[in-house]
Design an enzyme around this catalytic site. Structure first.
Site, mmCIF file in Angstrom:
data_model
loop_
_atom_site.group_PDB
_atom_site.id
_atom_site.type_symbol
_atom_site.label_atom_id
_atom_site.label_comp_id
_atom_site.label_asym_id
_atom_site.label_seq_id
_atom_site.Cartn_x
_atom_site.Cartn_y
_atom_site.Cartn_z
ATOM 1 N N SER A 199 0.801 -1.228 0.000
ATOM 2 C CA SER A 199 0.000 0.000 0.000
ATOM 3 C C SER A 199 0.831 1.275 0.000
ATOM 4 C CB SER A 199 -0.936 0.011 1.209
ATOM 5 O OG SER A 199 -0.203 -0.173 2.408
ATOM 6 N N HIS A 205 -0.651 4.026 7.123
ATOM 7 C CA HIS A 205 -0.284 4.861 5.984
ATOM 8 C C HIS A 205 -0.058 6.314 6.396
ATOM 9 C CE1 HIS A 205 -3.085 1.628 4.457
ATOM 10 N NE2 HIS A 205 -1.904 1.284 3.961
ATOM 11 N N ASP A 210 -4.563 7.125 7.820
ATOM 12 C CA ASP A 210 -5.692 6.273 8.209
ATOM 13 C C ASP A 210 -5.261 5.097 9.076
ATOM 14 O OD1 ASP A 210 -4.295 4.791 6.394
ATOM 15 O OD2 ASP A 210 -6.002 4.276 5.122
#
Length: 432
Positions: free
Chosen positions: A80, A392, A389
């Protein structure tokens, strides 16, 4: 009237580029490097293009971008931290719901969700723009686009080791479908399936990928975070050599089989400062387990340092084995620790471990309330937060990391050019 957005970075010689309101993935046409005050304007097309033509007339400053640009494309593998839009596509194949395509994801830069797990751009975006290349498109978005200037195979949640390794051991446990089958080896298979559309012969591929920059990672964070949901830090530590070996084998495969000559290999983050890990260990850690100055979990950060140490050792061995390849270690751990230790220096809130977009919890993080959910509470100014969040970062956080990576790339480019110059001088009998 059609509008374009003009972007210029402050005093860092980051490329100036234009992006339309509807398509932010285009840099026109080749970056002009300037040093001015920070600007992010929306201008009518004619005015913006006139300004670009004026900057082009600046001469030396404008030509700097061309001198710095030595890559024609970028190919990226990872999770991610690098994913630019593969997550919604990959997760849909396994019927796993995601919130990343809901506001407020992407709104700080793109004005809409794009599949990136942050408020704007990720490190790969920022690095690509700094190197004078367009944003790297997600490889799973097969919508007729060309991947001649690069492709991103990174998927949020991707592990280094194959997903079967974890499911066979009941990790993370319960009925979870995670991790899905998007590991490093799977991403390499995607790359190899795409290769015939990029080059036809071995020589053509060697030349094409020799002008490309490869990002291999970050890999390891998901392996450790998933494992820590079921195992202790001591039980997870023996996993590190297997993770490093898998990364090392992937790098060698890219060099030997595909002709990669320029590779960036990031280390892992300080997971002991990550809000999801801090929340996970809230009932498992005692007061002595936390760093008194940062509030981070010491033993888990030591796990990350151990990974990075073994990774550096592996890269040294690969450099010795493949001296023609430039293998660049990219520090992910250090820049985040700098921001955690001195948040004010980077414009972040003092409670720096608190996430911007989350739910009820000690760090505004709740595993049951994801950013994008109706019950989530986003902050009003993401640029004032380090964490977006959960694990991240915000674009503001990623920018500091990206700056360091780009400096490392340019430093390696300069060193490589110097070595080529010495070799040329030696060949022609010039004095050393």
């Amino acid at each position: 009237m059609i509008f374009l957005r003009l972007h210029v970075d402050p005093t860092k010689q980051i490329p100036l580029y234009l992006s339309s309101v509807d398509n932010f993935d285009t840099i026109l046409p080749d970056p002009f490097v300037v040093t001015v005050a920070k600007m992010s304007w929306r201008l009518p097309c004619a005015a913006a293009l006139l300004l670009l033509l004026h900057l082009a007339a600046l001469g030396p400053a404008a030509s700097a971008g061309s001198r710095l640009r030595r890559y024609d494309s970028i190919f990226s593998f990872g999770d991610s931290f690098a994913d630019t839009g593969n997550k919604p596509i990959a997760f849909a194949r396994y019927s796993v719901p995601v919130t990343v395509m809901r506001p407020p994801y992407g709104e700080a830069f793109f004005g809409r969700p794009t599949g990136r797990t942050t408020d704007g751009r990720v490190i790969l975006d920022l690095a690509a723009q700094a190197l004078g290349l367009p944003l790297v498109p997600p490889s799973l978005a097969r919508d007729g686009r060309s991947f001649r200037q690069g492709a991103n195979f990174a998927v949020a949640g991707a592990t280094t080791l194959n997903s079967e390794f974890y499911h066979a051991r009941g990790i993370p446990g319960g009925a979870s479908k995670l991790p899905i089958n998007t590991s490093l080896s799977v991403q390499l298979e995607w790359f190899e399936a795409l290769e015939p559309s990029l080059c036809a012969t071995s020589q053509e591929c060697e030349e094409f990928f020799g002008r490309s920059l490869f990002f291999v990672g970050e890999f390891g964070v998901n392996d450790y975070h998933l494992s820590l949901k079921k195992l202790s830090v001591q039980q997870v530590r023996p996993l590190v050599p297997d993770v490093i070996q898998t990364i090392s084998m992937a790098i060698e495969r890219l060099i030997v089989k595909h002709g990669a000559t320029s590779l960036v290999v990031p280390g892992v983050i300080p997971s002991g400062c990550s809000p999801p890990i801090l929340t996970l260990f809230a009932g498992r850690a005692g007061a002595a387990d936390y760093d008194s100055e940062t509030g981070c979990l010491k033993e888990i950060n030591e796990l990350g340092k151990h990974h990075n140490s073994l990774l550096k050792d592996a890269l040294r061995k690969l450099r010795a084995k493949h001296p023609h390849a430039r293998i660049i270690y990219a520090d992910f751990f250090g820049p985040i620790m700098e921001m955690v230790e001195s948040p004010g220096r980077f414009g972040f809130r003092e409670d720096v471990l608190t996430v911007c977009c989350g739910g009820p919890g000690r760090y505004n993080y709740n595993d049951s309330v994801a950013c994008g959910d109706a019950d989530a509470t986003p902050c009003t100014d993401p640029s004032g937060s380090l964490y977006w969040d959960g694990v991240h970062l915000t674009e503001a956080g990623y920018r500091h990391v990206a700056d360091g990576w780009v400096r490392s790339i340019h430093s390696s480019d300069s060193a490589s050019s110097g070595e080529r110059g010495k070799a040329s001088a030696s060949t022609h009998g010039s004095p050393q």
